[in-house]
Design a protein around this motif. Structure first.
Motif: not given
Length: 188
Positions: A88-89, A85-86, A110, A82, A117, A92-93, A113
């Motif tokens: 990575q987000k 992933n957070l 994106y 988690y 997972r 990406n943002g 990606d």
């Protein structure tokens, strides 16, 4: 003319002594002995060695181990996933916020990606050293009481007997004096 001589014969006295010496008789009996022995005692208490084998890490590597341990690994792995992933987000943002820079297009951010997972590993790490063997020995407890010997001795006094000897003194021959007159010539 011849003179005649008076003769005197003397016999001395002879004493007779008959003596037997006295005698001792000594007798002593062996001492009376009383021997009491308390035997020694040896107490040994020994303990069995203890062998403990812990295979929990090996079972965790083979089949995940107990349900509780497997759930702990999955739960901690999900937390880690988690957070990854957070992160990575967020990255990406941040890249999408700078869309004007080269390489920050939607297709590049994106579109790459697409990797699935993975679920956290439910089994523990495999290793040749996953089995813990512990062998414990304890020294025996030894108690020793030495033997005791009590000796009581009662001596017997010697018995002494004396038998008196004899002493006889007697006249074996009495003293004597003998006068022998000379011969007289009676012829005249």
């Amino acid at each position: 003319m011849l003179q005649s001589i008076l003769q005197i014969r003397q016999t001395p006295a002879v004493l007779g002594i008959d003596a037997d010496p006295g005698s001792f008789s000594i007798r002593q009996y062996k001492p009376n002995m009383k021997i009491t022995t308390t035997p020694g005692e040896l107490h040994v208490q020994s303990f069995r060695p203890e062998l403990s084998i812990d295979q929990t890490r090996a079972r965790a590597a083979y089949n995940g181990g107990s349900v509780l341990d497997m759930n702990k690994r999955i739960y901690s792995g999900i937390q880690q996933l988690y957070l990854q992933n957070l992160a990575q987000k967020v990255e990406n943002g941040n890249r999408m916020a700078e869309f004007f820079k080269p390489g920050n297009t939607i297709a590049e951010v994106y579109g790459l990606d697409t990797e699935p997972r993975s679920f956290p590993e439910p089994c523990g790490p495999a290793s040749y050293d996953n089995v813990d063997i512990h062998f414990e020995t304890r020294t025996p407890q030894i108690e020793f009481t030495p033997a005791q010997v009590d000796v009581a001795v009662e001596n017997n006094r010697p018995e002494i007997e004396y038998t008196r000897g004899k002493l006889d003194i007697y006249m074996q021959h009495y003293a004597s004096v003998q006068f022998i007159p000379p011969e007289l010539n009676v012829q005249m």
